[in-house]
Design an enzyme around this catalytic site. Structure first.
Site, PDB file in Angstrom:
ATOM      1  N   ASP A 425       0.950  -1.302  -0.241  1.00 17.07           N
ATOM      2  CA  ASP A 425       0.165   0.384  -0.092  1.00 17.07           C
ATOM      3  C   ASP A 425       0.811   1.642  -0.029  1.00 17.07           C
ATOM      4  OD1 ASP A 425      -3.427   0.277   0.701  1.00 17.07           O
ATOM      5  OD2 ASP A 425      -1.415   2.195   1.497  1.00 17.07           O
ATOM      6  N   ILE A 426       0.530   2.040  -0.921  1.00 13.82           N
ATOM      7  CA  ILE A 426       1.521   3.131  -1.270  1.00 13.82           C
ATOM      8  C   ILE A 426       1.349   4.358   0.087  1.00 13.82           C
ATOM      9  CG2 ILE A 426       2.133   5.489  -2.063  1.00 13.82           C
ATOM     10  CD1 ILE A 426       1.348   3.715  -5.195  1.00 13.82           C
ATOM     11  N   GLU A 468      -5.325   2.618  -3.930  1.00 13.12           N
ATOM     12  CA  GLU A 468      -3.338   2.568  -4.251  1.00 13.12           C
ATOM     13  C   GLU A 468      -2.577   1.087  -3.548  1.00 13.12           C
ATOM     14  OE1 GLU A 468      -4.939   2.476  -1.601  1.00 13.12           O
ATOM     15  OE2 GLU A 468      -3.828   4.097  -0.523  1.00 13.12           O
TER      16      GLU A 468
HETATM   17  N1  LIG Z   1      -4.925   8.954  -8.336  1.00 14.09           N
HETATM   18  C1  LIG Z   1      -5.875   8.599  -7.880  1.00 14.09           C
HETATM   19  N2  LIG Z   1      -6.097   8.302  -5.819  1.00 14.09           N
HETATM   20  C2  LIG Z   1      -6.531   7.311  -5.576  1.00 14.09           C
HETATM   21  C3  LIG Z   1      -7.133   6.752  -6.508  1.00 14.09           C
HETATM   22  N3  LIG Z   1      -7.797   5.220  -5.782  1.00 14.09           N
HETATM   23  C4  LIG Z   1      -7.460   5.218  -4.435  1.00 14.09           C
HETATM   24  N4  LIG Z   1      -7.073   6.949  -4.414  1.00 14.09           N
HETATM   25  C5  LIG Z   1      -7.005   7.849  -3.379  1.00 14.09           C
HETATM   26  O1  LIG Z   1      -6.081   6.968  -2.011  1.00 14.09           O
HETATM   27  C6  LIG Z   1      -5.973   7.136  -1.387  1.00 14.09           C
HETATM   28  C7  LIG Z   1      -5.621   7.149   0.199  1.00 14.09           C
HETATM   29  O2  LIG Z   1      -5.829   7.030   1.145  1.00 14.09           O
HETATM   30  P1  LIG Z   1      -6.095   6.805   2.879  1.00 14.09           P
HETATM   31  O3  LIG Z   1      -6.685   4.928   2.699  1.00 14.09           O
HETATM   32  O4  LIG Z   1      -6.094   7.776   3.777  1.00 14.09           O
HETATM   33  O5  LIG Z   1      -4.526   6.373   2.707  1.00 14.09           O
HETATM   34  P2  LIG Z   1      -2.811   6.835   2.991  1.00 14.09           P
HETATM   35  O6  LIG Z   1      -3.292   8.717   2.255  1.00 14.09           O
HETATM   36  O7  LIG Z   1      -2.359   6.454   1.938  1.00 14.09           O
HETATM   37  O8  LIG Z   1      -2.453   6.796   4.073  1.00 14.09           O
HETATM   38  P3  LIG Z   1      -2.054   5.758   4.845  1.00 14.09           P
HETATM   39  O9  LIG Z   1      -2.006   4.739   3.949  1.00 14.09           O
HETATM   40  O10 LIG Z   1      -2.120   5.151   5.530  1.00 14.09           O
HETATM   41  O11 LIG Z   1       0.173   5.195   4.327  1.00 14.09           O
HETATM   42  C8  LIG Z   1      -7.295   8.564  -1.403  1.00 14.09           C
HETATM   43  O12 LIG Z   1      -7.674   9.994  -0.851  1.00 14.09           O
HETATM   44  C9  LIG Z   1      -8.073   7.514  -2.099  1.00 14.09           C
HETATM   45  O13 LIG Z   1      -8.715   8.506  -2.809  1.00 14.09           O
HETATM   46  C10 LIG Z   1      -6.918   6.016  -8.046  1.00 14.09           C
HETATM   47  O14 LIG Z   1      -6.704   5.586  -8.617  1.00 14.09           O
HETATM   48  N5  LIG Z   1      -6.750   7.229  -8.440  1.00 14.09           N
END
Ligand SMILES: Nc1nc2c(ncn2[C@@H]2O[C@H](COP(=O)(O)OP(=O)(O)OP(=O)(O)O)[C@@H](O)[C@H]2O)c(=O)[nH]1
Length: 552
Positions: A425-426, A468
């Site tokens: 997970d990013i 992500e």
């Molecule tokens: N650009 C883009 N963003 C996405 C996509 N799918 C999900 N996201 C975004 O990915 C983000 C995931 O955030 P969180 O699950 O809160 O976690 P995080 O900010 O990565 O933080 P941690 O996982 O705790 O390190 C959200 O803001 C979603 O809107 C996509 O296909 N494209």
């Protein structure tokens, strides 16, 4: 001529020799059957005899042309058509018809006798892409941009050679040809020279290499000049290096794409081997099935992109086999090409109605075979990709990657193998979106996917599990080794510079690993990897943890 090519031609020549040897006994056997026609009108079962002879002539008509004996093939075809008209008639043929037939058959014998030489056959063959990190040459006069390109591409595992002048680039190319070229045409003085040089380089190669152009201008003239030297990408500065890498990877992946798989079902073993060799010579993988009752085993194990089916087979006809294949959902979309010396279009259509997609008339040229199979296979792959892959990353979709994991676990259960699963997970991805916008976030998501495609083995399975989040399956790989693999990925990802306009940033990911234990199901294994990922996030992110039940 390459060694590979000469080996192929030797094999084809050997097959032709074997075919001629086979004819040495086949033609006299046919002659016996033909001479027995003299008493046909006195026989009750005359139709059975005609049918058996017609089948043999049909096979001869289809194979002779393929092995370089077109005249013999045409004669056999005429005789076959004559027998067909006999079969369709209510009465047995009369003495004149039989005499004419026997005279015609003598021409077959004469033509056969005249053809006692081995024919050499040329076959098109494609260069095999060698498995190694692609060598990319970059001509970029701006040191900062050049350094940035080099940093991005080496993070993805490419071997980069940077030149700042045309003279340097020429020296590099003289020493060794690259797999792809990135050429900056924004410096006025060297634009013409650069384009000329690339045009000459492309003309000297048997397969042109991908060329990507970097430019300051977005003009139609420069785009046109780029297309004229065979460029396959045009990037206007400020340069988005991850987009450049994504394009490069796509172009190189097409060149090194896993070979199309073709299943050949033909009761004529020599002919089937000939087709297989021709297709292999063109870079496809071909497998022969001579026992139609094993069709499901072959489909399951070999997973062909195309099935080539002989129409006339003694035990089970091609159209019957096509219908058998279509009985099951998972084989509904695999293209089936019939091979037959049948020239009657009504009969061809009747066969197509029964589950086939195309009809190739024997004898066909090697090129016609390659082109027909290649075109069908390519389309079939595209359709399968569209149905199973995520559009942003080209990775398997959520449900598909879970299906694959279930399949791998069943395999491990059978063979006692090892399987590791990784959830990735990013980190703090929401901030990437918030700071740089959703499209840039998308680029980060697809860059990590590209990095995995680049660095993992072909047999490893990668899917986009969520936004992500990624699920990786490493078969025959224990958790310790999986840890080393993921750590390499993690470090490489952390080194990729991303950009948005003039600002640059880096990203990291966290990962959790679980190892399959006897009796565990798909969901349990994913759940454990997820828990390890959760721990990695809680422990500060940018790290990999192996699931540990005691740590819960
Ligand atoms: N650009 C883009 N963003 C996405 C996509 N799918 C999900 N996201 C975004 O990915 C983000 C995931 O955030 P969180 O699950 O809160 O976690 P995080 O900010 O990565 O933080 P941690 O996982 O705790 O390190 C959200 O803001 C979603 O809107 C996509 O296909 N494209």
């Amino acid at each position: 001529m390459s060694t590979e090519q000469s080996t192929l031609e030797q094999q084809l020549a050997l097959l032709h020799q074997q075919y001629l040897t086979r004819l040495q006994s086949e033609i006299p056997e046919l002659a016996l059957q033909v001479s027995a026609l003299a008493t046909l009108s006195q026989k009750q079962n005359w139709r059975d005899e005609v049918k058996a002879l017609k089948f043999k002539l049909h096979t001869l008509a289809g194979s002779a042309g393929t092995f370089g004996l077109p005249a013999l093939g045409r004669l056999a075809k005429n005789l076959e058509l004559e027998l067909r008209s006999w079969m369709e008639s209510p009465a047995a043929p009369d003495a004149d018809q039989i005499r004419d037939f026997i005279v015609l058959f003598q021409q077959v014998q004469q033509t056969h006798q005249a053809s006692h030489q081995v024919l050499s056959v040329t076959s098109s063959s494609q260069q095999k892409h060698t498995e190694r990190h692609a060598a990319i040459y970059v001509l970029e006069s701006n040191q900062e941009t050049s350094g940035y390109i080099e940093l991005t591409l080496t993070s993805f595992g490419y071997k980069v050679n940077a030149a700042t002048t045309m003279a340097e680039l020429k020296q590099l190319v003289d020493a060794q040809s690259p797999d792809a070229l990135v050429l900056d045409i924004s410096s006025d003085t060297e634009v013409g020279e650069g384009l000329d040089f690339v045009a000459k380089l492309q003309a000297s190669l048997s397969t042109p290499i991908p060329v990507l152009i970097l430019a300051d201008e977005d003009s139609f003239e420069q785009h046109l000049a780029a297309v004229r030297i065979g460029a396959q990408g045009y990037f206007v500065k400020p340069l988005n290096t991850t987009a450049l890498e994504a394009r490069l990877q796509r172009l190189l992946a097409v060149r090194s794409r896993e070979a199309f798989r073709v299943l050949i079902v033909d009761d004529d073993q020599l002919l089937a081997e000939h087709y297989a060799l021709v297709l292999q010579g063109a870079g496809l993988r071909a497998e022969i099935l001579s026992d139609p009752s094993k069709i499901y085993d072959s489909l399951t194990r070999f997973h062909p992109d195309v099935v080539l089916l002989d129409v006339n087979m003694p035990y089970c006809s091609g159209p019957e086999l096509a219908q058998l294949i279509r009985l099951h959902d998972q084989w509904l979309s695999v293209p089936i090409i019939y091979l037959s010396s049948e020239t009657d279009s009504d009969r061809q259509l009747a066969a197509l109605v029964k589950g086939g997609d195309d009809f190739l008339t024997k004898p066909m040229s090697d090129t016609a075979l390659i082109v027909a199979v290649f075109a069908r296979a390519q389309r079939a792959r595209q359709v399968v990709d569209m149905m199973t892959k995520d559009s942003l990353t080209g990775l398997l979709q959520h449900a598909r990657v879970k299906e694959r994991l279930t399949y791998e676990l069943q395999r491990a259960e059978r063979t006692g193998g090892v399987v590791s699963t990784i959830m990735i997970d990013i980190d703090l991805f929401k901030k990437v979106n918030d700071n740089y916008g959703h499209p840039v976030g998308d680029q980060v998501i697809s860059s990590l996917a590209n990095l995995m495609k680049q660095q993992l083995r072909k047999i490893d399975i990668v899917g986009r599990y969520g936004g992500e989040e990624y699920l990786v399956i490493l078969s025959d790989c224990g958790k310790e080794h999986a840890f080393t693999v993921v750590e390499q990925l993690r470090k490489a990802f952390a080194a990729i510079p991303f950009s948005c306009g003039d600002s640059h940033f880096y990203c990291t990911f966290s990962a959790g690993i679980s190892e399959w234990q006897h009796g565990m199901d798909t969901d349990q294994l994913i759940e454990q990897a997820d828990q390890a990922l959760y721990q990695a996030k809680r422990s500060g992110r940018n790290q990999t943890l192996i699931f540990d039940a005691k740590a819960l």
